[in-house]
Design a protein around this motif. Structure first.
Motif, PDB file in Angstrom:
ATOM      1  N   GLU A  27      41.488 -14.531  -9.256  1.00 37.77           N
ATOM      2  CA  GLU A  27      42.353 -13.916  -9.775  1.00 37.77           C
ATOM      3  C   GLU A  27      42.481 -12.646  -8.620  1.00 37.77           C
ATOM      4  OE1 GLU A  27      44.244 -14.234 -12.365  1.00 37.77           O
ATOM      5  OE2 GLU A  27      43.158 -15.817 -13.219  1.00 37.77           O
ATOM      6  N   ILE A  28      43.591 -11.953  -8.644  1.00 40.09           N
ATOM      7  CA  ILE A  28      43.543 -10.923  -7.708  1.00 40.09           C
ATOM      8  C   ILE A  28      42.831  -9.854  -8.093  1.00 40.09           C
ATOM      9  CG2 ILE A  28      45.013  -9.091  -6.466  1.00 40.09           C
ATOM     10  CD1 ILE A  28      47.255 -11.465  -6.273  1.00 40.09           C
ATOM     11  N   THR A  29      41.932  -9.051  -7.293  1.00 39.31           N
ATOM     12  CA  THR A  29      41.418  -7.738  -7.687  1.00 39.31           C
ATOM     13  C   THR A  29      41.648  -6.933  -6.583  1.00 39.31           C
ATOM     14  OG1 THR A  29      39.603  -8.924  -8.948  1.00 39.31           O
ATOM     15  CG2 THR A  29      39.251  -6.575  -8.401  1.00 39.31           C
ATOM     16  N   MET A  30      42.336  -5.847  -6.890  1.00 39.38           N
ATOM     17  CA  MET A  30      42.378  -4.798  -5.669  1.00 39.38           C
ATOM     18  C   MET A  30      41.247  -3.692  -5.970  1.00 39.38           C
ATOM     19  SD  MET A  30      46.593  -4.576  -5.403  1.00 39.38           S
ATOM     20  CE  MET A  30      46.351  -3.535  -3.971  1.00 39.38           C
ATOM     21  N   ILE A  31      40.787  -3.085  -4.750  1.00 37.21           N
ATOM     22  CA  ILE A  31      39.956  -2.016  -4.652  1.00 37.21           C
ATOM     23  C   ILE A  31      40.647  -1.055  -3.961  1.00 37.21           C
ATOM     24  CG2 ILE A  31      37.674  -1.364  -3.822  1.00 37.21           C
ATOM     25  CD1 ILE A  31      36.618  -3.831  -4.316  1.00 37.21           C
ATOM     26  N   ASP A  32      41.078   0.176  -4.485  1.00 37.67           N
ATOM     27  CA  ASP A  32      42.018   0.991  -3.786  1.00 37.67           C
ATOM     28  C   ASP A  32      41.318   2.652  -3.756  1.00 37.67           C
ATOM     29  OD1 ASP A  32      44.375   2.060  -2.646  1.00 37.67           O
ATOM     30  OD2 ASP A  32      45.185   2.315  -4.698  1.00 37.67           O
ATOM     31  N   GLY A  33      41.612   3.045  -2.794  1.00 33.34           N
ATOM     32  CA  GLY A  33      41.162   4.508  -2.572  1.00 33.34           C
ATOM     33  C   GLY A  33      41.266   5.106  -1.479  1.00 33.34           C
ATOM     34  N   GLU A  34      40.927   6.286  -1.354  1.00 32.02           N
ATOM     35  CA  GLU A  34      41.346   7.158  -0.122  1.00 32.02           C
ATOM     36  C   GLU A  34      40.607   6.377   0.853  1.00 32.02           C
ATOM     37  OE1 GLU A  34      43.569   9.629   0.376  1.00 32.02           O
ATOM     38  OE2 GLU A  34      44.141   9.449  -1.656  1.00 32.02           O
ATOM     39  N   ALA A  35      40.974   6.838   2.497  1.00 32.47           N
ATOM     40  CA  ALA A  35      40.330   6.219   3.640  1.00 32.47           C
ATOM     41  C   ALA A  35      38.980   6.863   3.473  1.00 32.47           C
ATOM     42  CB  ALA A  35      41.003   6.892   4.971  1.00 32.47           C
ATOM     43  N   GLY A  36      38.017   6.080   3.940  1.00 30.36           N
ATOM     44  CA  GLY A  36      36.592   6.631   4.113  1.00 30.36           C
ATOM     45  C   GLY A  36      35.620   6.763   2.951  1.00 30.36           C
ATOM     46  N   VAL A  37      36.035   6.352   1.731  1.00 34.56           N
ATOM     47  CA  VAL A  37      35.334   6.207   0.544  1.00 34.56           C
ATOM     48  C   VAL A  37      34.412   5.089   0.258  1.00 34.56           C
ATOM     49  CG1 VAL A  37      36.900   7.691  -0.668  1.00 34.56           C
ATOM     50  CG2 VAL A  37      36.972   5.367  -1.133  1.00 34.56           C
ATOM     51  N   GLY A  38      34.495   4.029   1.098  1.00 35.86           N
ATOM     52  CA  GLY A  38      33.680   2.831   1.224  1.00 35.86           C
ATOM     53  C   GLY A  38      34.165   1.619   0.489  1.00 35.86           C
ATOM     54  N   LYS A  39      35.630   1.612   0.752  1.00 34.80           N
ATOM     55  CA  LYS A  39      36.066   0.117   0.019  1.00 34.80           C
ATOM     56  C   LYS A  39      35.647  -1.124   0.874  1.00 34.80           C
ATOM     57  CE  LYS A  39      40.243   1.829   0.699  1.00 34.80           C
ATOM     58  NZ  LYS A  39      39.894   3.099   1.276  1.00 34.80           N
ATOM     59  N   THR A  41      32.998  -1.190   2.797  1.00 36.44           N
ATOM     60  CA  THR A  41      31.366  -1.703   2.444  1.00 36.44           C
ATOM     61  C   THR A  41      31.397  -2.146   1.249  1.00 36.44           C
ATOM     62  OG1 THR A  41      31.167   0.455   3.920  1.00 36.44           O
ATOM     63  CG2 THR A  41      29.206  -0.331   2.570  1.00 36.44           C
ATOM     64  N   ALA A  42      31.808  -1.776   0.209  1.00 36.26           N
ATOM     65  CA  ALA A  42      31.783  -2.400  -1.179  1.00 36.26           C
ATOM     66  C   ALA A  42      32.209  -3.846  -1.251  1.00 36.26           C
ATOM     67  CB  ALA A  42      32.570  -1.626  -2.186  1.00 36.26           C
ATOM     68  N   CYS A  43      33.281  -4.244  -0.409  1.00 37.61           N
ATOM     69  CA  CYS A  43      33.606  -5.497  -0.421  1.00 37.61           C
ATOM     70  C   CYS A  43      32.676  -6.362   0.381  1.00 37.61           C
ATOM     71  CB  CYS A  43      34.876  -5.776   0.317  1.00 37.61           C
ATOM     72  SG  CYS A  43      36.353  -4.965  -0.676  1.00 37.61           S
ATOM     73  N   VAL A  44      32.177  -5.652   1.441  1.00 42.30           N
ATOM     74  CA  VAL A  44      31.052  -6.579   2.254  1.00 42.30           C
ATOM     75  C   VAL A  44      29.946  -6.659   1.329  1.00 42.30           C
ATOM     76  CG1 VAL A  44      29.579  -6.320   4.151  1.00 42.30           C
ATOM     77  CG2 VAL A  44      31.972  -5.814   4.474  1.00 42.30           C
ATOM     78  N   ALA A  45      29.381  -5.630   0.514  1.00 42.81           N
ATOM     79  CA  ALA A  45      28.221  -5.776  -0.251  1.00 42.81           C
ATOM     80  C   ALA A  45      28.410  -6.777  -1.313  1.00 42.81           C
ATOM     81  CB  ALA A  45      27.910  -4.343  -0.986  1.00 42.81           C
ATOM     82  N   ILE A  46      29.650  -6.959  -1.917  1.00 43.87           N
ATOM     83  CA  ILE A  46      29.850  -7.977  -2.994  1.00 43.87           C
ATOM     84  C   ILE A  46      29.919  -9.553  -2.317  1.00 43.87           C
ATOM     85  CG2 ILE A  46      31.689  -8.856  -4.564  1.00 43.87           C
ATOM     86  CD1 ILE A  46      32.446  -5.684  -4.842  1.00 43.87           C
ATOM     87  N   ALA A  47      30.710  -9.304  -1.406  1.00 45.96           N
ATOM     88  CA  ALA A  47      30.721 -10.754  -0.532  1.00 45.96           C
ATOM     89  C   ALA A  47      29.436 -11.186  -0.095  1.00 45.96           C
ATOM     90  CB  ALA A  47      31.577 -10.446   0.607  1.00 45.96           C
ATOM     91  N   PRO A  84      28.717  -6.699  12.028  1.00 46.10           N
ATOM     92  CA  PRO A  84      27.356  -5.740  11.901  1.00 46.10           C
ATOM     93  C   PRO A  84      27.246  -5.517  10.429  1.00 46.10           C
ATOM     94  CG  PRO A  84      28.430  -5.307  13.923  1.00 46.10           C
ATOM     95  CD  PRO A  84      29.409  -6.228  13.429  1.00 46.10           C
ATOM     96  N   ARG A  85      28.245  -5.195   9.647  1.00 48.17           N
ATOM     97  CA  ARG A  85      28.050  -4.859   8.263  1.00 48.17           C
ATOM     98  C   ARG A  85      27.709  -5.740   7.446  1.00 48.17           C
ATOM     99  NH1 ARG A  85      34.149  -1.784   7.448  1.00 48.17           N
ATOM    100  NH2 ARG A  85      33.515   0.088   8.185  1.00 48.17           N
ATOM    101  N   PHE A  86      28.160  -7.013   7.818  1.00 50.27           N
ATOM    102  CA  PHE A  86      27.742  -8.305   7.099  1.00 50.27           C
ATOM    103  C   PHE A  86      26.336  -8.407   7.388  1.00 50.27           C
ATOM    104  CE2 PHE A  86      32.109  -9.377   5.917  1.00 50.27           C
ATOM    105  CZ  PHE A  86      31.856 -10.253   5.026  1.00 50.27           C
ATOM    106  N   HIS A  87      25.956  -8.291   8.772  1.00 46.96           N
ATOM    107  CA  HIS A  87      24.441  -8.738   8.842  1.00 46.96           C
ATOM    108  C   HIS A  87      23.568  -7.528   8.517  1.00 46.96           C
ATOM    109  CE1 HIS A  87      21.201  -9.854  11.594  1.00 46.96           C
ATOM    110  NE2 HIS A  87      20.832  -8.514  11.907  1.00 46.96           N
TER     111      HIS A  87
END
Length: 166
Positions: A27-39, A41-47, A84-87
């Protein structure tokens, strides 16, 4: 004339979860928010958790056997920021695939080369490049033996054809 179905005519199907109550598989899951809040980074952490077959936060077990990730990043440099984020997140780097462009083909369907013999490509666009995306997913499945669990599109509006406000 066809009518809309009533809810008693619709088969109820269970949800398969990547992260129960937060991210459903397929399914489609969207993570939305203002610039610089860590969207991103959160996606990389989950992945990264998915690539390692580790449970999501608050869970005791991983909920999918899929371990491949397709990351489509358009706002950050893959060499200086994305890899580097994924690493740093301890991702299994051989399970993360990066896509942000597609090759341009000549009239015979072969990759177009510039005068220096380099491939000519174009930024990935939806819906224009859906067939290329399907081919990428098939290639990843063939290479890893795993279907892609997550496709991250970091910069959704960067891939959509047409107006950003439509």
């Amino acid at each position: 004339m066809r009518r809309s179905p009533r809810l008693d005519e619709i088969e109820i199907r269970p949800i398969e979860w990547l992260w129960p109550n937060y991210i459903p598989l397929g399914e489609i899951t969207m993570i939305d928010g203002e610039a610089g809040v860590g969207k991103s980074t959160a996606c990389v952490a989950i992945a990264s958790l998915v690539t390692q077959r580790l449970p999501m936060p608050g869970e005791r077990k991983a909920h999918t056997k899929r371990t491949a990730i397709l990351y489509m990043g358009f706002e950050d440099d893959e060499h200086k920021t994305i890899a580097p984020r994924f690493h740093a997140a301890h991702a299994a780097m051989d399970r993360v695939f990066f896509l942000n462009s597609v090759p341009i083909l000549d009239d015979q369907g072969a990759d177009l080369l510039d005068q220096a013999g380099e491939l000519v490509d174009s930024s990935f666009r939806i819906p224009r490049d859906i067939e290329h995306l399907e081919n990428e997913l098939d290639s990843i499945h063939h290479e890893t033996g795993s279907e892609v669990a997550v496709i991250v599109i970091d910069g959704l509006f960067d891939v959509l054809d047409g107006k950003k406000d439509s």
